[in-house]
Design an enzyme around this catalytic site. Structure first.
Site, PDB file in Angstrom:
ATOM      1  N   ASP A 129      92.367  -3.596   4.753  1.00 44.65           N
ATOM      2  CA  ASP A 129      92.309  -4.738   3.883  1.00 44.65           C
ATOM      3  C   ASP A 129      92.143  -4.378   2.393  1.00 44.65           C
ATOM      4  O   ASP A 129      92.855  -5.208   1.660  1.00 44.65           O
ATOM      5  CB  ASP A 129      90.551  -5.010   4.179  1.00 44.65           C
TER       6      ASP A 129
ATOM      7  N   HIS B 245      84.725  -5.045   8.675  1.00 46.10           N
ATOM      8  CA  HIS B 245      86.112  -5.423   8.753  1.00 46.10           C
ATOM      9  C   HIS B 245      86.280  -6.696   9.403  1.00 46.10           C
ATOM     10  O   HIS B 245      86.287  -6.824  10.670  1.00 46.10           O
ATOM     11  CB  HIS B 245      86.730  -4.443   9.192  1.00 46.10           C
TER      12      HIS B 245
END
Ligand SMILES: NC(=O)c1ccc[n+]([C@@H]2O[C@H](COP(=O)([O-])OP(=O)(O)OC[C@H]3O[C@@H](n4cnc5c(N)ncnc54)[C@H](O)[C@@H]3O)[C@@H](O)[C@H]2O)c1
Length: 331
Positions: free
Chosen positions: A162, A190
């Site tokens: 990410d 996440h």
């Protein structure tokens, strides 16, 4: 010469196919000899013979012993690193039932992490580092850490991908090189609720909050593109991110194995401890640094705006709900 023992689960999967060769290429662990324990479920473990053949045929100078097995306890003995990639994906038929709901996914994968966590706590090195990649990564890591019951080991869930995605989007917007961007923190889960911290990022020496005053771009481009990038890759490829996920796992290992440059930090999710007023007892994306002595620690001097705090709360609320869904696995 120093050796390091690395266990990889889900070793016959697509992330692992990109990941495993690069563990022994002399870059990720420097000049250490890397012993590999490759773990799969019994139904596919034989496929790993072919992967081992390919590793041998690649002549990696830093490759040590390579074993493959479906016996996780055996693999875990004296291991320094655990890269827990293996998990059951959504949509698969498991015990005669198609797994569609996130709650079912949490339960099934959570169940896997109870056994793996217990084995890591008992058989892994006392200073072992564990990186959970298999989704739902944060809650899997929470379950594994609880089952391991060994506070000297470090459990992380991967948010490096990410952070890499956020850097990529930002570098295009600011027309600068990725290497000119540091301190890209991912807060929270996440999942699409994650919060990429554009205010505390440093680009060409300046903080993001001074560089980006276009909140419209943040709200309509930056946040949704980063948060939904995993889905965009699945929609296009018909399979989830693999080579970028492998690179992110390697980057996390490198970040933990080497001291962090002064003023920088890296992203992974670890157990909360009250810092930043985050709810305790969840595995939450935070800024981390590795000390010159090799200890991975939370960076505690980041300043969060009210905008950031509101976004992070959405993600930590989601983590609290996920924890509630697997309460029975945390007893
Ligand atoms: N955290 C992240 O940033 C990130 C990014 C991409 C993918 N992922 C996740 O990583 C996981 C793996 O992705 P993939 O594309 O390699 O999937 P894949 O389906 O190709 O491979 C997963 C492998 O795990 C194995 N496995 C399942 N249960 C196991 C167990 N108990 N022990 C050992 N092996 C087991 C399966 O047999 C399979 O070979 C998925 O959960 C995916 O959602 C996470």
């Amino acid at each position: 010469m120093n050796r390091v023992k690395v266990v990889v689960t889900g070793a016959a999967g697509q992330i692992s196919y990109s990941l495993i060769p690069r563990l022994v290429d002399g870059h990720t662990f420097g000049d250490k000899i890397v012993d590999l324990e490759l773990v799969e479920i019994p139904q596919v473990v034989d496929k790993l013979e072919g992967l081992v053949m390919e590793l041998e045929d690649s002549n990696f100078p830093n490759m040590g012993n390579v074993n493959y097995t479906s016996d996780f306890e055996e693999a875990a003995k004296d291991a320094d690193w655990f890269l827990l990639v293996g998990s059951i994906p959504r949509g698969i038929v498991f015990n005669g039932k198609k797994i569609e709901e996130r709650a079912d996914l949490l339960q099934i994968n959570g169940g896997i992490f109870v056994g793996q966590g217990q084995a890591i706590g008992r058989f892994g090195k006392s200073d072992a580092k564990i990186l959970v990649v298999g989704n739902p990564a944060n809650t899997n890591a929470l379950i594994g850490r609880h089952a391991a019951n060994n506070d000297s080991q470090l459990w992380m869930a991967m948010t490096m991908l990410d952070s890499s995605r956020a850097k990529s989007v930002l570098s295009k917007k600011l027309n600068i090189k990725i290497s000119d961007i540091s301190k890209m923190i991912i807060w929270g889960n996440h999942s699409p609720t994650m919060y990429p911290d554009f205010e505390n990022v440093v680009a060409n020496g300046s903080p993001g909050r001074d560089l980006i005053d276009d909140m419209d771009w943040i709200n309509t481009e930056f946040l949704p593109v980063v948060q939904q990038r995993g889905k965009a890759v699945i929609d296009s490829r018909g399979a989830s991110s693999a080579t970028s996920a492998a690179k992110a796992a390697l980057d996390t290992v490198i970040a933990c194995e080497n001291p962090t440059a002064s003023g920088d930090c890296f992203s992974a999710a670890v157990i909360t401890d009250g810092s930043y007023d985050l709810p305790e007892g969840i595995i939450c994306g935070m800024p981390l640094m590795t000390s010159p002595e090799g200890k991975v620690e939370i960076v505690r001097d980041i300043v969060l705006s009210n905008f950031a705090k509101d976004k992070i709360k959405i993600s930590t609320d989601e983590l609290i709900n996920e924890r509630a869904a697997v309460e029975d696995l945390l007893k």
